[in-house]
Enzyme design. Structure first.
Site, PDB file in Angstrom:
ATOM      1  CD  GLU A  45      -3.604   6.852   0.982  1.00 35.48           C
ATOM      2  OE1 GLU A  45      -3.309   5.974   0.173  1.00 35.48           O
ATOM      3  OE2 GLU A  45      -4.348   6.648   1.956  1.00 35.48           O
ATOM      4  CB  ILE A  96      -0.251   2.603  -5.129  1.00 35.37           C
ATOM      5  CG1 ILE A  96       0.154   3.400  -6.374  1.00 35.37           C
ATOM      6  CG2 ILE A  96       0.195   1.151  -5.260  1.00 35.37           C
ATOM      7  CD1 ILE A  96       1.644   3.466  -6.589  1.00 35.37           C
ATOM      8  CB  ILE A 116      -0.956  -0.002   1.220  1.00 37.77           C
ATOM      9  CG1 ILE A 116      -0.159  -0.081   2.524  1.00 37.77           C
ATOM     10  CG2 ILE A 116      -1.922  -1.147   1.116  1.00 37.77           C
ATOM     11  CD1 ILE A 116      -1.024  -0.071   3.763  1.00 37.77           C
ATOM     12  CB  CYS A 117       0.717   4.220  -2.034  1.00 38.26           C
ATOM     13  SG  CYS A 117       1.497   5.821  -2.289  1.00 38.26           S
ATOM     14  CG  LEU A 118      -0.176   3.955   3.818  1.00 42.55           C
ATOM     15  CD1 LEU A 118      -0.255   3.162   5.100  1.00 42.55           C
ATOM     16  CD2 LEU A 118      -1.414   4.799   3.641  1.00 42.55           C
TER      17      LEU A 118
END
Length: 326
Positions: A188, A127, A90-92
């Site tokens: 994000e 994402i 995951i996008c963080l």
């Protein structure tokens, strides 16, 4: 077979220390490394209260790089939750997708609390993000308690301590929450917004950049360019700002093949006006050069006069000596 690690490695020392600190589960989270891999952790977090994830217990993986804590970990959720995709990084702002925002002072404890804080935020196409409806997320929160991890054999029903209103958070939890507040939960969102802005800017038609001479006689040239974008010729662009210096402007000749004779004359006038600072500079320096030449001539004249005087003295001395001998 027990895996041996280099205890002098900074990442190994840091992870062993964090594993010791997180060995006991809390009401909100728990995380431990796998028995055969210190750089892969499995974690369990409780859904934040007063949200669509209230009552849910979510399990996931944290994959840490060998350069940890100088580089961020990758976070993967394994429990269906309606906010993050399952089995995908995951996008963080605390994950490997944003190494520029990671801080070595953050830890796995900080990342766990940040994940809990990220869950109620909007994904907006980032994402690994999902935007399920509140009813779907609440249904998944109830089902999450029946999830069992096949890798670490963790049962969600017993992974965390039972919630109680009288529980007092530890000092480490308080410090981790303070660090988690420094994390931009909208990182994000900004990423997706920036991507949308860049796409819109790329699709927008370019604005013409017009250069006009002093007398407002005629337009010299028009070149397509968006406002704020530098041109090869370094001329004036959409918002009347100069790009590049005068040397760059003079070194790149403009395209004159499509200009009329009148426009070429206007362009030549513009170039002459640009070169005026150089000519005025030469005029300022000219008196200094004249003074230097005058000083040199004066020195030469004085040297010649002195030489003539010496020669005359020598000649007169020789003449007097010749008369004396006679």
């Amino acid at each position: 077979m027990e895996v041996q690690y280099n205890l002098r490695n900074p990442a190994v020392k840091r992870l062993m220390k964090e594993a010791q600190e997180l060995r006991d589960p809390t009401e909100q989270y728990h995380a431990q490394p796998l028995e055969d891999n210190l750089f892969e952790w499995h974690f369990t977090v409780r859904g934040p209260p007063d949200s669509d994830f209230d009552g849910g217990v979510y399990h996931g993986r944290i994959v840490l790089p060998p350069e940890y804590p100088m580089k961020p970990p990758s976070i993967i959720l394994l429990t269906p939750n309606g906010r993050f995709e399952v089995g995908k990084k995951i996008c963080l702002s605390i994950s490997g997708h944003h190494p520029e925002t990671w801080q070595p002072s953050w830890s796995i404890r900080t990342a766990l609390l940040a994940i809990i804080g990220f869950m109620p935020t909007k994904g907006e196409g980032a994402i690994g993000s999902l935007d399920y409806t509140p009813d779907e997320r609440k249904a998944l929160a109830k089902k999450s308690q029946d999830f069992n991890c096949e890798i670490c054999a963790t049962c969600m029903k017993t992974a965390l301590l039972a919630c109680s209103e009288s529980s007092i958070p530890s000092l480490a939890d308080v410090e981790a929450k303070e660090l988690a507040k420094q994390i931009n939960f909208k990182a994000e969102t900004h990423t997706s917004s920036n991507a949308a802005t860049e796409s819109a800017a790329a699709a927008a038609p370019p604005a013409p950049a017009t250069i006009i001479n002093e007398n407002q006689d005629s337009q010299v040239s028009q070149q397509p360019a968006s406002a704020g974008t530098s041109l090869e010729t370094g001329m004036i662009i959409g918002d009347d700002t100069h790009v590049g210096n005068q040397e760059d402007t003079q070194s790149v000749p403009p395209n004159t093949t499509s200009l009329s004779p009148r426009q070429r004359r206007a362009q030549q006038q513009q170039q002459q006006q640009t070169r005026r600072p150089t000519s005025s500079y030469s005029q300022v320096r000219q008196p200094t050069n004249t003074n230097q030449i005058g000083s040199t001539i004066l020195i030469v004249v004085l040297t010649l006069a002195l030489a003539a005087l010496i020669f005359r003295r020598i000649y007169m001395a020789n003449e007097y000596r010749f008369d004396y001998e006679l």
